[in-house]
Write a protein that holds these residues in place. Structure first.
Motif, PDB file in Angstrom:
ATOM      1  N   GLN A  40      11.790  33.027  44.987  1.00  0.00           N
ATOM      2  CA  GLN A  40      12.283  34.198  45.822  1.00  0.00           C
ATOM      3  C   GLN A  40      12.124  33.524  47.242  1.00  0.00           C
ATOM      4  O   GLN A  40      11.437  32.514  47.501  1.00  0.00           O
ATOM      5  CB  GLN A  40      11.436  35.376  45.501  1.00  0.00           C
ATOM      6  N   ARG A  41      12.655  34.442  48.148  1.00  0.00           N
ATOM      7  CA  ARG A  41      12.417  34.147  49.459  1.00  0.00           C
ATOM      8  C   ARG A  41      11.529  35.287  50.282  1.00  0.00           C
ATOM      9  O   ARG A  41      11.803  36.516  50.005  1.00  0.00           O
ATOM     10  CB  ARG A  41      14.076  34.132  50.355  1.00  0.00           C
ATOM     11  N   LEU A  82       9.535  36.584  53.569  1.00  0.00           N
ATOM     12  CA  LEU A  82       9.459  36.757  55.171  1.00  0.00           C
ATOM     13  C   LEU A  82       7.805  37.063  55.322  1.00  0.00           C
ATOM     14  O   LEU A  82       7.397  38.279  55.066  1.00  0.00           O
ATOM     15  CB  LEU A  82      10.097  37.707  55.717  1.00  0.00           C
ATOM     16  N   SER A 116       1.036  32.957  53.479  1.00  0.00           N
ATOM     17  CA  SER A 116       2.161  31.972  53.395  1.00  0.00           C
ATOM     18  C   SER A 116       1.547  30.658  52.488  1.00  0.00           C
ATOM     19  O   SER A 116       2.419  30.248  51.657  1.00  0.00           O
ATOM     20  CB  SER A 116       2.324  31.177  54.683  1.00  0.00           C
ATOM     21  N   ARG A 131       3.876  29.930  48.982  1.00  0.00           N
ATOM     22  CA  ARG A 131       4.622  28.541  48.629  1.00  0.00           C
ATOM     23  C   ARG A 131       4.062  27.922  47.511  1.00  0.00           C
ATOM     24  O   ARG A 131       4.860  27.475  46.841  1.00  0.00           O
ATOM     25  CB  ARG A 131       4.136  27.847  50.071  1.00  0.00           C
ATOM     26  N   ALA A 185       7.777  30.184  46.176  1.00  0.00           N
ATOM     27  CA  ALA A 185       8.568  30.975  46.886  1.00  0.00           C
ATOM     28  C   ALA A 185       9.052  30.022  48.105  1.00  0.00           C
ATOM     29  O   ALA A 185       8.417  29.177  48.559  1.00  0.00           O
ATOM     30  CB  ALA A 185       8.089  31.974  47.426  1.00  0.00           C
ATOM     31  N   TYR A 186      10.164  30.366  48.601  1.00  0.00           N
ATOM     32  CA  TYR A 186      10.616  29.583  49.867  1.00  0.00           C
ATOM     33  C   TYR A 186      10.140  30.742  50.941  1.00  0.00           C
ATOM     34  O   TYR A 186      10.222  32.066  51.144  1.00  0.00           O
ATOM     35  CB  TYR A 186      12.345  29.868  50.002  1.00  0.00           C
ATOM     36  N   ILE A 222       9.433  32.050  55.007  1.00  0.00           N
ATOM     37  CA  ILE A 222       9.703  31.984  56.258  1.00  0.00           C
ATOM     38  C   ILE A 222       8.488  32.776  57.097  1.00  0.00           C
ATOM     39  O   ILE A 222       8.280  34.058  56.688  1.00  0.00           O
ATOM     40  CB  ILE A 222      11.171  32.917  56.486  1.00  0.00           C
ATOM     41  N   GLN A 233       7.886  27.349  55.812  1.00  0.00           N
ATOM     42  CA  GLN A 233       8.969  26.237  55.980  1.00  0.00           C
ATOM     43  C   GLN A 233       9.914  26.536  56.833  1.00  0.00           C
ATOM     44  O   GLN A 233      10.830  25.551  57.446  1.00  0.00           O
ATOM     45  CB  GLN A 233       9.665  26.296  54.443  1.00  0.00           C
ATOM     46  N   GLU A 234       9.971  27.690  57.438  1.00  0.00           N
ATOM     47  CA  GLU A 234      10.780  28.042  58.525  1.00  0.00           C
ATOM     48  C   GLU A 234       9.979  28.951  59.396  1.00  0.00           C
ATOM     49  O   GLU A 234       8.908  29.479  59.112  1.00  0.00           O
ATOM     50  CB  GLU A 234      11.841  28.989  58.513  1.00  0.00           C
ATOM     51  N   VAL A 277      16.300  38.441  52.109  1.00  0.00           N
ATOM     52  CA  VAL A 277      15.178  37.981  51.503  1.00  0.00           C
ATOM     53  C   VAL A 277      14.794  38.718  50.468  1.00  0.00           C
ATOM     54  O   VAL A 277      15.218  40.109  50.381  1.00  0.00           O
ATOM     55  CB  VAL A 277      13.658  37.768  52.425  1.00  0.00           C
ATOM     56  N   ASP A 278      13.763  38.417  49.411  1.00  0.00           N
ATOM     57  CA  ASP A 278      13.416  39.212  48.291  1.00  0.00           C
ATOM     58  C   ASP A 278      12.319  40.116  48.834  1.00  0.00           C
ATOM     59  O   ASP A 278      11.715  41.150  48.086  1.00  0.00           O
ATOM     60  CB  ASP A 278      12.900  38.322  47.171  1.00  0.00           C
TER      61      ASP A 278
END
Length: 305
Positions: free
Chosen positions: A147-148, A150, A163, A167, A171-172, A174, A191-192, A207-208
């Motif tokens: 999942q993404r 934020l 975070s 991670r 998850a990705y 941001i 990661q961003e 995002v999820d």
């Protein structure tokens, strides 16, 4: 014993005082802990529980602080699962006198054994940020690998913990914040990075999950990024921000022994770091709560050397 007390909500941190108070006694199912390190959350002095008991009666002068690491010195009647001399850490009840003192009486169920190779300062710094991040991501946000997510305030005390955990869960991540927090956010697992003053949040894409510690307009804007079935999780209280086809959940962190055990294991094996900005002695705590410059990271009061 020495303790920090507050008596006037209007004064805020300017009303914090170091005084002598009687040592607490252990009630049924309590333990008394000699506090080695204590954490303090900046907005505690706005919480009703700091000033009144559960039926609304004034309870000042009250001792703030609810995060602790220390050593058990006494057991109340009926207390099981802990022993005198044991190293512990945990989160205390909002409506009882807190941990900015040399001793505290706390329900045994709110404490978790602290391994001998984890410093008391790290233990105290792990409690509130760790539990908040864990519960927001996994209990309320149902985050899973792929999942993404934020994370707002990713350079902050809670955001940096969220975070790292997101991670590690696959998850990705941001992260968002002010420009000065970019490198810190990246160092703690983002990661961003989105500069909330300059970058367009919409450029992030869908995002999820949004993990929000800022609220207000930021929460409302980020709700529009959540894909159908996703979740906005916030610790800033009830909000009008609603993702289309998703959920908004605001929550208050609660003690959880199993979760603290998971968190401290990650610290021991190097998979999780605390974000400590300042460590001060109890005698210097008043100045620590009224700093002349902004402190990045969590302030920990080292009570017992």
């Amino acid at each position: 014993m020495k303790a920090i007390v507050v008596t006037d909500q209007a004064e805020g941190t300017a009303g914090v005082k170091l005084v002598e108070r009687p040592e607490p006694q252990a009630a049924i199912n309590d333990v008394v802990v000699q506090i080695h390190a204590s954490g303090f959350t900046g907005d505690e002095l706005t919480w009703p529980s700091t000033w009144t008991d559960r039926v609304g009666r004034d309870r000042t002068p009250s001792i703030p602080g609810h995060e602790l690491a220390g050593v058990v010195t006494a057991l109340g009647y009926g207390t099981t699962g802990l022993s005198i001399g044991q190293r512990v850490f945990g989160l205390t009840d909002w409506y009882r006198d807190g941990t900015l003192a040399e001793y505290v009486a706390v329900e045994a169920r709110n404490l978790t054994p602290l391994p001998g190779d984890v410093d008391f300062t790290v233990g105290a710094a792990l409690v509130m940020p760790g539990l908040t991040a864990w519960q927001g991501l996994f209990e309320h946000g149902r985050l899973h690998a792929g999942q993404r997510v934020l994370v707002h305030g990713a350079a902050g005390v809670v955001g940096s913990m969220a975070s790292q955990l997101a991670r590690e869960a696959g998850a990705y991540v941001i992260g968002t914040g002010r420009a000065g927090g970019r490198q810190t956010a990246l160092d703690f697992g983002a990661q961003e990075f989105v500069d909330l003053d300059k970058d367009a949040m919409v450029d992030v894409g869908e995002v999820d999950l949004v993990f929000d510690v800022i609220g207000g307009d930021i929460g409302k804007r980020s709700a529009g990024l959540i894909r159908a079935g996703g979740t906005l999780v916030t610790v800033t209280g009830p909000t009008e921000a609603r993702p289309s086809g998703g959920l908004t959940i605001d929550f208050v962190v609660v003690p959880d022994r199993a979760q603290l055990t998971e968190l401290v294991h990650r610290v021991r094996v190097g998979r999780l770091r605390t974000n400590i900005g300042n460590v001060a002695a109890l005698d210097d705590a008043v100045a620590a709560f009224n700093p002349t410059e902004r402190i990045k990271g969590k302030t920990i009061i080292r009570v017992h050397p």
